[in-house]
Design a protein around this motif. Sequence first.
Motif, PDB file in Angstrom:
ATOM      1  N   ILE A 109       0.869  -1.223   0.040  1.00 40.54           N
ATOM      2  CA  ILE A 109      -0.080   0.096  -0.096  1.00 40.54           C
ATOM      3  C   ILE A 109       0.849   1.049   0.063  1.00 40.54           C
ATOM      4  CG2 ILE A 109      -1.492   1.416   1.477  1.00 40.54           C
ATOM      5  CD1 ILE A 109      -2.905  -1.384   2.407  1.00 40.54           C
ATOM      6  N   VAL A 192      -8.074  -2.038  -2.470  1.00 42.21           N
ATOM      7  CA  VAL A 192      -8.601  -2.397  -1.174  1.00 42.21           C
ATOM      8  C   VAL A 192      -9.726  -3.348  -1.445  1.00 42.21           C
ATOM      9  CG1 VAL A 192      -9.822  -1.724   1.196  1.00 42.21           C
ATOM     10  CG2 VAL A 192      -7.948  -0.131   0.105  1.00 42.21           C
ATOM     11  N   GLN A 201      -5.904  -3.767   8.707  1.00 47.14           N
ATOM     12  CA  GLN A 201      -4.956  -3.621   7.628  1.00 47.14           C
ATOM     13  C   GLN A 201      -5.722  -2.366   7.116  1.00 47.14           C
ATOM     14  OE1 GLN A 201      -5.836  -7.203   5.762  1.00 47.14           O
ATOM     15  NE2 GLN A 201      -3.696  -8.098   6.075  1.00 47.14           N
ATOM     16  N   ALA A 205      -4.113   1.345   6.249  1.00 47.94           N
ATOM     17  CA  ALA A 205      -4.129   1.838   5.106  1.00 47.94           C
ATOM     18  C   ALA A 205      -4.530   3.573   5.249  1.00 47.94           C
ATOM     19  CB  ALA A 205      -5.191   1.215   4.096  1.00 47.94           C
TER      20      ALA A 205
END
Length: 221
Positions: A109, A192, A201, A205
């Motif tokens: 990411i 995503v 997670q 992000a």
Amino acid sequence: MTAVFSHGRLRLYLLKLLDDGPKHGYELIRLLEERFLGLYAPSAGTIYPRLQRLEADGLVTHTAAGGRKVYGITEAGRAELRQRAGELTALEADIAASVEDLSALAGEIRNEVRGSVRDLKRELREAARQTRRTRWAPPGFGPTPAPSPGPSPTPPTGASPAPGPTTAPGSTPLDEFDQRLAAFAVEVGALVRARRPSDSQLRTAVRLLDGALDGLRRLLR
């Protein structure tokens, strides 16, 4: 909550942390966050109800210190740790694997965001150059004054028409920036949704996107 703490395993890990010495609730939260390298942190609403249940079961007790409850493990709590030593070893291995997976996803990411931020910086620099050219241009290269009312001149026979603008009429650098920003949001959203990340997670992000925003703030000072 990350999947490694399903089926009562968080209760076991809290006992393990308290076996190292008395701690208050937010200290336990900090220790868990450090164990996951900052990629996961349980909320107070996750930790305190479990501490209360552990206390009701006689596995921990608490004392008041500085307006906070400081929790300590009891002999019954230590006995449960001994009985579940094999589970604790497996839990530590699962935590290590989970941290590795979270770190890999965070790196992916971060790379996606870093590349998009580079694109945004290029767009902003180009917008700034265009703005400076609009504010001043050398004689003979600036905008042509509007002609006075009168009959339009007839181009010479065989002359080609002047080329038109390469961008949409009325388009500005800010319009282009808005379009690139919208495309960035779509790309991140698609990433995503394709990965189906966990709640922890997604929180990671969000932190990465906040970091990208801070970078833009520094750029535009």
